[in-house]
Enzyme design. Structure first.
Site, PDB file in Angstrom:
ATOM      1  N   VAL A 251       0.774  -1.308  -0.049  1.00 57.73           N
ATOM      2  CA  VAL A 251      -0.134   0.207   0.029  1.00 57.73           C
ATOM      3  C   VAL A 251       0.651   1.223   0.063  1.00 57.73           C
ATOM      4  O   VAL A 251       1.959   1.321   0.798  1.00 57.73           O
ATOM      5  CB  VAL A 251      -1.022   0.074   1.062  1.00 57.73           C
TER       6      VAL A 251
ATOM      7  N   GLU B 234      -9.635   5.620   6.209  1.00 53.35           N
ATOM      8  CA  GLU B 234      -9.647   6.506   4.919  1.00 53.35           C
ATOM      9  C   GLU B 234     -11.114   6.597   4.586  1.00 53.35           C
ATOM     10  O   GLU B 234     -11.309   6.632   3.380  1.00 53.35           O
ATOM     11  CB  GLU B 234      -8.655   5.978   3.940  1.00 53.35           C
TER      12      GLU B 234
HETATM   13  C1  SIN Z   1      -2.379   8.773   2.440  1.00 52.30           C
HETATM   14  O1  SIN Z   1      -2.016   9.156   3.197  1.00 52.30           O
HETATM   15  O2  SIN Z   1      -2.121   7.903   1.277  1.00 52.30           O
HETATM   16  C2  SIN Z   1      -3.891   9.180   1.976  1.00 52.30           C
HETATM   17  C3  SIN Z   1      -4.342  10.446   2.727  1.00 52.30           C
HETATM   18  C4  SIN Z   1      -4.166  10.560   4.137  1.00 52.30           C
HETATM   19  O3  SIN Z   1      -4.694   9.793   4.895  1.00 52.30           O
HETATM   20  O4  SIN Z   1      -3.923  11.801   4.386  1.00 52.30           O
END
Ligand code: SIN
Length: 174
Positions: free
Chosen positions: A5, A81
């Site tokens: 990820v 998220e």
């Molecule tokens: C991420 O960090 O990849 C997604 C956006 C966030 O949670 O700030």
């Protein structure tokens, strides 16, 4: 079985989940932008904060942090998220290593919390005035700036907002 990820926002500096390994990484064709509203972390439903998403941009390079995780960790990440982000599958270039296929949480313009573009002074004032259950929006911004500095990444979009925040009296890091 594990999965990669890629984080480009708070997932860079707030790894509140178990991972097998992590490595700086790059994705191409997407640009980091403070264009997503935050109802649940750095703002509230009536006064959303501003957090990052990625927007498609030809030739753009977005650097961040990639994590190799167990599939079970997605439950936590999906919850974290949940405010407009969905999972997409993209190639992630791991710095000094292979390119892998992995997951990125993206908040596309069709999600109800999307705020879209605004001039840097407006984004800075918005960030400075916002706060939510996860804390001050300006701390999210400064943590991200500090994490990108550590990775040796210069992000002109963030630089523009940072200059405006300094003009508004914000100093240092979170
Ligand atoms: C991420 O960090 O990849 C997604 C956006 C966030 O949670 O700030």
């Amino acid at each position: 079985m594990t999965h990669w990820v890629f984080g480009y926002g708070s997932l860079i500096w707030k790894a509140d989940f178990p991972f097998r390994e992590r490595a700086p990484g790059t994705i191409r064709g997407w640009a980091r932008r403070f264009w997503q509203g935050s109802h649940d972390h750095r703002g509230t439903p009536s006064a959303p904060g501003r957090v990052v998403t990625l927007v498609e941009a030809e030739g753009a390079v977005c650097r961040g942090m990639a994590y190799r995780i167990e599939a079970a960790v997605f439950d936590h990440l999906d919850h974290r998220e949940k405010n407009g982000y969905r999972r997409v599958t993209l190639p992630i270039e791991l710095t000094g290593a292979a390119t892998v296929t992995g997951t990125v949480y993206l908040a596309t313009p069709d999600n109800p919390a999307f705020l879209g573009p605004a001039p840097a002074p407006e984004i800075a004032a918005h960030i400075l005035g916002s706060e939510g259950p996860s804390g001050r929006n300006v701390d999210y911004f400064l943590e991200l700036v500090a994490a990108l500095e550590q990775l040796g990444v210069d992000d002109p979009h963030l630089d523009g907002i940072h200059s405006e925040l300094r003009r508004l009296g914000v100093e240092g890091t979170a």
